[in-house]
Design an enzyme around this catalytic site. Sequence first.
Site, PDB file in Angstrom:
ATOM      1  N   HIS A  64      -9.264   1.475   5.448  1.00  0.00           N
ATOM      2  CA  HIS A  64      -7.951   1.673   6.073  1.00  0.00           C
ATOM      3  C   HIS A  64      -8.103   2.629   7.257  1.00  0.00           C
ATOM      4  O   HIS A  64      -8.892   3.580   7.193  1.00  0.00           O
ATOM      5  CB  HIS A  64      -6.954   2.220   5.046  1.00  0.00           C
ATOM      6  CG  HIS A  64      -5.550   2.131   5.542  1.00  0.00           C
ATOM      7  ND1 HIS A  64      -5.033   3.040   6.437  1.00  0.00           N
ATOM      8  CD2 HIS A  64      -4.571   1.220   5.312  1.00  0.00           C
ATOM      9  CE1 HIS A  64      -3.786   2.693   6.729  1.00  0.00           C
ATOM     10  NE2 HIS A  64      -3.479   1.597   6.055  1.00  0.00           N
TER      11      HIS A  64
ATOM     12  N   GLU B   8      -6.394   5.003   8.195  1.00  0.00           N
ATOM     13  CA  GLU B   8      -6.165   6.411   7.851  1.00  0.00           C
ATOM     14  C   GLU B   8      -7.425   7.021   7.233  1.00  0.00           C
ATOM     15  O   GLU B   8      -7.700   8.211   7.424  1.00  0.00           O
ATOM     16  CB  GLU B   8      -4.953   6.519   6.917  1.00  0.00           C
ATOM     17  CG  GLU B   8      -3.657   6.278   7.695  1.00  0.00           C
ATOM     18  CD  GLU B   8      -2.537   5.624   6.892  1.00  0.00           C
ATOM     19  OE1 GLU B   8      -2.595   5.636   5.650  1.00  0.00           O
ATOM     20  OE2 GLU B   8      -1.608   5.088   7.528  1.00  0.00           O
TER      21      GLU B   8
ATOM     22  N   GLU C 260      -4.771  -4.694  10.811  1.00  0.00           N
ATOM     23  CA  GLU C 260      -3.742  -3.660  10.935  1.00  0.00           C
ATOM     24  C   GLU C 260      -3.916  -2.932  12.273  1.00  0.00           C
ATOM     25  O   GLU C 260      -4.691  -1.978  12.362  1.00  0.00           O
ATOM     26  CB  GLU C 260      -3.868  -2.650   9.791  1.00  0.00           C
ATOM     27  CG  GLU C 260      -3.691  -3.251   8.422  1.00  0.00           C
ATOM     28  CD  GLU C 260      -3.158  -2.232   7.412  1.00  0.00           C
ATOM     29  OE1 GLU C 260      -2.179  -2.551   6.750  1.00  0.00           O
ATOM     30  OE2 GLU C 260      -3.711  -1.122   7.323  1.00  0.00           O
TER      31      GLU C 260
ATOM     32  N   GLY D 201       3.116  -0.993   4.159  1.00  0.00           N
ATOM     33  CA  GLY D 201       3.158   0.420   3.787  1.00  0.00           C
ATOM     34  C   GLY D 201       4.580   0.840   3.464  1.00  0.00           C
ATOM     35  O   GLY D 201       5.094   0.584   2.371  1.00  0.00           O
ATOM     36  N   GLY D 202       5.243   1.453   4.445  1.00  0.00           N
ATOM     37  CA  GLY D 202       6.577   2.044   4.241  1.00  0.00           C
ATOM     38  C   GLY D 202       7.556   1.151   3.491  1.00  0.00           C
ATOM     39  O   GLY D 202       8.198   1.593   2.527  1.00  0.00           O
TER      40      GLY D 202
ATOM     41  N   SER E  48       4.063  -1.873  10.180  1.00  0.00           N
ATOM     42  CA  SER E  48       5.528  -1.920  10.289  1.00  0.00           C
ATOM     43  C   SER E  48       6.110  -3.281   9.882  1.00  0.00           C
ATOM     44  O   SER E  48       7.142  -3.689  10.418  1.00  0.00           O
ATOM     45  CB  SER E  48       5.979  -1.527  11.705  1.00  0.00           C
ATOM     46  OG  SER E  48       5.609  -0.184  11.962  1.00  0.00           O
TER      47      SER E  48
ATOM     48  N   GLY F  93       3.129   2.501  10.674  1.00  0.00           N
ATOM     49  CA  GLY F  93       4.058   3.611  10.489  1.00  0.00           C
ATOM     50  C   GLY F  93       4.837   3.979  11.735  1.00  0.00           C
ATOM     51  O   GLY F  93       5.488   5.015  11.784  1.00  0.00           O
TER      52      GLY F  93
ATOM     53  N   ASN G 209       0.865  -1.178   0.000  1.00  0.00           N
ATOM     54  CA  ASN G 209       0.000   0.000   0.000  1.00  0.00           C
ATOM     55  C   ASN G 209       0.906   1.233   0.000  1.00  0.00           C
ATOM     56  O   ASN G 209       1.502   1.563   1.017  1.00  0.00           O
ATOM     57  CB  ASN G 209      -0.893  -0.021   1.252  1.00  0.00           C
ATOM     58  CG  ASN G 209      -1.709   1.250   1.386  1.00  0.00           C
ATOM     59  OD1 ASN G 209      -1.781   2.061   0.457  1.00  0.00           O
ATOM     60  ND2 ASN G 209      -2.333   1.429   2.546  1.00  0.00           N
ATOM     61  N   TRP G 210       0.977   1.876  -1.148  1.00  0.00           N
ATOM     62  CA  TRP G 210       1.910   3.015  -1.263  1.00  0.00           C
ATOM     63  C   TRP G 210       1.398   4.264  -0.546  1.00  0.00           C
ATOM     64  O   TRP G 210       2.144   5.226  -0.397  1.00  0.00           O
ATOM     65  CB  TRP G 210       2.143   3.354  -2.740  1.00  0.00           C
ATOM     66  CG  TRP G 210       2.913   2.314  -3.490  1.00  0.00           C
ATOM     67  CD1 TRP G 210       3.381   1.113  -3.023  1.00  0.00           C
ATOM     68  CD2 TRP G 210       3.317   2.395  -4.858  1.00  0.00           C
ATOM     69  NE1 TRP G 210       4.044   0.446  -4.015  1.00  0.00           N
ATOM     70  CE2 TRP G 210       4.027   1.204  -5.157  1.00  0.00           C
ATOM     71  CE3 TRP G 210       3.146   3.352  -5.865  1.00  0.00           C
ATOM     72  CZ2 TRP G 210       4.563   0.963  -6.423  1.00  0.00           C
ATOM     73  CZ3 TRP G 210       3.683   3.100  -7.118  1.00  0.00           C
ATOM     74  CH2 TRP G 210       4.379   1.914  -7.390  1.00  0.00           C
ATOM     75  N   LYS G 211       0.124   4.272  -0.191  1.00  0.00           N
ATOM     76  CA  LYS G 211      -0.471   5.481   0.406  1.00  0.00           C
ATOM     77  C   LYS G 211      -0.203   6.674  -0.525  1.00  0.00           C
ATOM     78  O   LYS G 211      -0.153   6.492  -1.739  1.00  0.00           O
ATOM     79  CB  LYS G 211       0.045   5.682   1.830  1.00  0.00           C
ATOM     80  CG  LYS G 211      -0.124   4.401   2.673  1.00  0.00           C
ATOM     81  CD  LYS G 211       0.141   4.582   4.119  1.00  0.00           C
ATOM     82  CE  LYS G 211      -0.047   3.238   4.833  1.00  0.00           C
ATOM     83  NZ  LYS G 211       0.141   3.315   6.263  1.00  0.00           N
TER      84      LYS G 211
HETATM   85  P1  13P Z   1       3.408   0.553   7.518  1.00  0.00           P
HETATM   86  O1  13P Z   1       3.899  -0.741   6.931  1.00  0.00           O
HETATM   87  O2  13P Z   1       4.095   1.766   6.988  1.00  0.00           O
HETATM   88  O3  13P Z   1       3.358   0.485   9.023  1.00  0.00           O
HETATM   89  O4  13P Z   1       1.878   0.703   7.037  1.00  0.00           O
HETATM   90  C1  13P Z   1       1.004  -0.365   7.173  1.00  0.00           C
HETATM   91  C2  13P Z   1      -0.252  -0.024   6.465  1.00  0.00           C
HETATM   92  O5  13P Z   1      -0.991   0.837   6.891  1.00  0.00           O
HETATM   93  C3  13P Z   1      -0.567  -0.753   5.222  1.00  0.00           C
HETATM   94  O6  13P Z   1      -1.861  -0.502   4.806  1.00  0.00           O
END
Ligand code: 13P
Length: 260
Positions: A97, A99, A167, A234-235, A213, A173, A9-11
Amino acid sequence: MRNIIIAGNWKMNKDMISTDEFCNTLAEYFSNYEDDMVGVIVAPPYPFLQSASDVLTYTPVEVAAQDVSVHKDGAFTGEVSASMLSSLGVVVCIVGHSERRQYHAETDDIVRAKMLELWAQNITPILCIGETLAQRDANETNAVIVAQLEGCLKGITDISDLIIAYEPIWAIGTGRTATPDQAQTVHAMIRSWIFDHYDKDAAENIHLLYGGSAKPENIGSLLMQKDIDGGLIGGASLNVEQFIAMINTANEILNTRRDK
Ligand code: 13P
């Protein structure tokens, strides 16, 4: 036997050029790989869906969207409908999600409505659920997860085309990954909830991804858990070498499972 899925997930990251570079490197990796693969998904921002799909056309990688509108069409400035995604060849879409829930006030009802829109277009939702740190500390994790499952899946009788991502919000993050045991405990609880509310097949077939993470250093120990069927990353998914390292680890684990 369930496959393993590695989803990135590149956000709100990358631009046209870095999307192209990432996808070309990934396509090259797949051109050298002949074995049976884990499932791989990348979710770029909307503007790059088309170019990512184009570059990844002849690979097994599926391109996903990060969100979808609850509306079919009309005067909803800035929104993107499920049929628009479908017309781009998008076959997977993240919904709910944390967020989106946090910054855009998305409720379980909205998430559910979005999933119905996606299913109407044959797009597989990746439904995200998870608790805050305060809820975990108050021993409310199970109750929160069950409430989200009940709210998002209310009245939905067929979940054969659904992926769920657990999640924990405190792990997203933050660099603070859930331990494999913590993640496994919640995943097992989700699977048993599905068994109770649907049936054995649904519980056995559904993919439950972990997100928060996850990175090359810890993905292996997470994927070794019985009820963790992949990662929503994500990251660490933004760097193509790290992303490929996680695909390789997942492949090794899948192969050892198959040898058993
Ligand atoms: P991180 O891997 O950056 O913690 O993000 C996880 C995430 O929200 C994937 O949707």
